[in-house]
Design a protein around this motif. Structure first.
Motif, PDB file in Angstrom:
ATOM      1  N   UNK A 252     -28.561  82.908 -25.074  1.00  0.00           N
ATOM      2  CA  UNK A 252     -29.873  82.565 -25.735  1.00  0.00           C
ATOM      3  C   UNK A 252     -30.702  81.928 -24.616  1.00  0.00           C
ATOM      4  N   UNK A 253     -32.007  82.235 -24.506  1.00  0.00           N
ATOM      5  CA  UNK A 253     -32.944  81.849 -23.490  1.00  0.00           C
ATOM      6  C   UNK A 253     -34.240  81.313 -24.580  1.00  0.00           C
ATOM      7  N   UNK A 254     -34.538  80.004 -24.220  1.00  0.00           N
ATOM      8  CA  UNK A 254     -35.927  79.549 -25.005  1.00  0.00           C
ATOM      9  C   UNK A 254     -36.765  80.012 -24.077  1.00  0.00           C
ATOM     10  N   UNK A 255     -37.999  80.409 -24.585  1.00  0.00           N
ATOM     11  CA  UNK A 255     -39.122  80.708 -23.792  1.00  0.00           C
ATOM     12  C   UNK A 255     -40.303  79.978 -24.202  1.00  0.00           C
ATOM     13  N   UNK A 256     -41.038  79.174 -23.420  1.00  0.00           N
ATOM     14  CA  UNK A 256     -42.214  78.475 -23.773  1.00  0.00           C
ATOM     15  C   UNK A 256     -43.289  78.988 -22.779  1.00  0.00           C
TER      16      UNK A 256
ATOM     17  N   UNK B 164     -26.109  93.500 -28.016  1.00  0.00           N
ATOM     18  CA  UNK B 164     -27.128  93.138 -29.038  1.00  0.00           C
ATOM     19  C   UNK B 164     -28.294  92.599 -28.384  1.00  0.00           C
ATOM     20  N   UNK B 165     -29.477  92.546 -29.018  1.00  0.00           N
ATOM     21  CA  UNK B 165     -30.561  91.493 -28.533  1.00  0.00           C
ATOM     22  C   UNK B 165     -31.553  91.643 -29.386  1.00  0.00           C
TER      23      UNK B 165
ATOM     24  N   UNK C 173     -29.234  81.534 -31.860  1.00  0.00           N
ATOM     25  CA  UNK C 173     -28.048  81.892 -32.312  1.00  0.00           C
ATOM     26  C   UNK C 173     -26.967  82.113 -31.214  1.00  0.00           C
ATOM     27  N   UNK C 174     -26.184  80.936 -30.921  1.00  0.00           N
ATOM     28  CA  UNK C 174     -25.206  80.979 -29.988  1.00  0.00           C
ATOM     29  C   UNK C 174     -24.113  82.203 -30.062  1.00  0.00           C
TER      30      UNK C 174
ATOM     31  N   UNK D 257     -34.762  84.234 -27.158  1.00  0.00           N
ATOM     32  CA  UNK D 257     -34.343  85.791 -26.881  1.00  0.00           C
ATOM     33  C   UNK D 257     -32.708  85.608 -26.941  1.00  0.00           C
ATOM     34  N   UNK D 258     -32.143  86.338 -27.909  1.00  0.00           N
ATOM     35  CA  UNK D 258     -30.561  86.334 -27.725  1.00  0.00           C
ATOM     36  C   UNK D 258     -30.068  87.594 -27.193  1.00  0.00           C
TER      37      UNK D 258
END
Length: 160
Positions: free
Chosen positions: A56-60, A145-146, A38-39, A135-136
């Motif tokens: 936004x952070x994409x975590x792998x 907000x997170x 969600x940008x 994680x946003x």
């Protein structure tokens, strides 16, 4: 109930319970994972035309303590399904218990409220399923907000 019956019932429950061990987990050889991003979001009626921008952070994360896997593709799409960016130029090995992340900055507004990542990975042998989530986070004035969004497997090969 008498003490003997309670003890017998407890023993029966323990005898038939399955332990939560790595052997009971489903292992995989490869997956394609859909991860909502969600940008921006909309807060309420007062701001329906003004989106609340988010980073936004994409975590792998490789959850396997013994085996690596290889990221083949990390692709970012907008709300209409259009490809916005390929984040990998070449495959990337994620070592056992290792992780990586990709950041979509707050200033990126093309993705929209329906943006998403498709993440493709493969392993040389069966591994424990990685954790792939986003994680946003955002702040505006004195409001913060997170939240997180969990990836979902849309294609893959489970180990046999």
């Amino acid at each position: 109930m008498t003490i003997n019956r309670i003890a017998l019932l407890a023993f029966a429950l323990l005898a038939f319970a399955r332990p939560a061990t790595a052997e009971a987990l489903t292992k995989w050889l490869n997956q394609t994972v859909y991860v909502p991003i969600y940008s921006h979001i909309y807060a309420d009626d007062r701001y329906r035309d003004t989106p609340f921008l988010l980073t936004a952070t994409l975590s792998i994360r490789n959850t396997d303590p013994a085996k690596p896997f290889t990221l083949k593709s990390v692709s970012y799409y907008d709300s209409k399904g259009g490809l916005l960016q390929q984040y990998l130029d070449k495959p990337l090995v994620i070592e056992p218990l290792g992780s990586t992340r990709y950041i979509v900055p707050e200033s990126e507004t093309k993705g929209g409220s329906g943006a998403k990542f498709l993440v493709e990975w493969e392993a040389g042998s069966a591994i424990v399923e990685p954790i792939i989530e986003s994680v946003m986070i955002g702040t505006k004035m004195q409001q913060g907000i997170s939240f997180i969004s969990t990836g979902r497997v849309i294609k893959g090969t489970p180990a046999r």
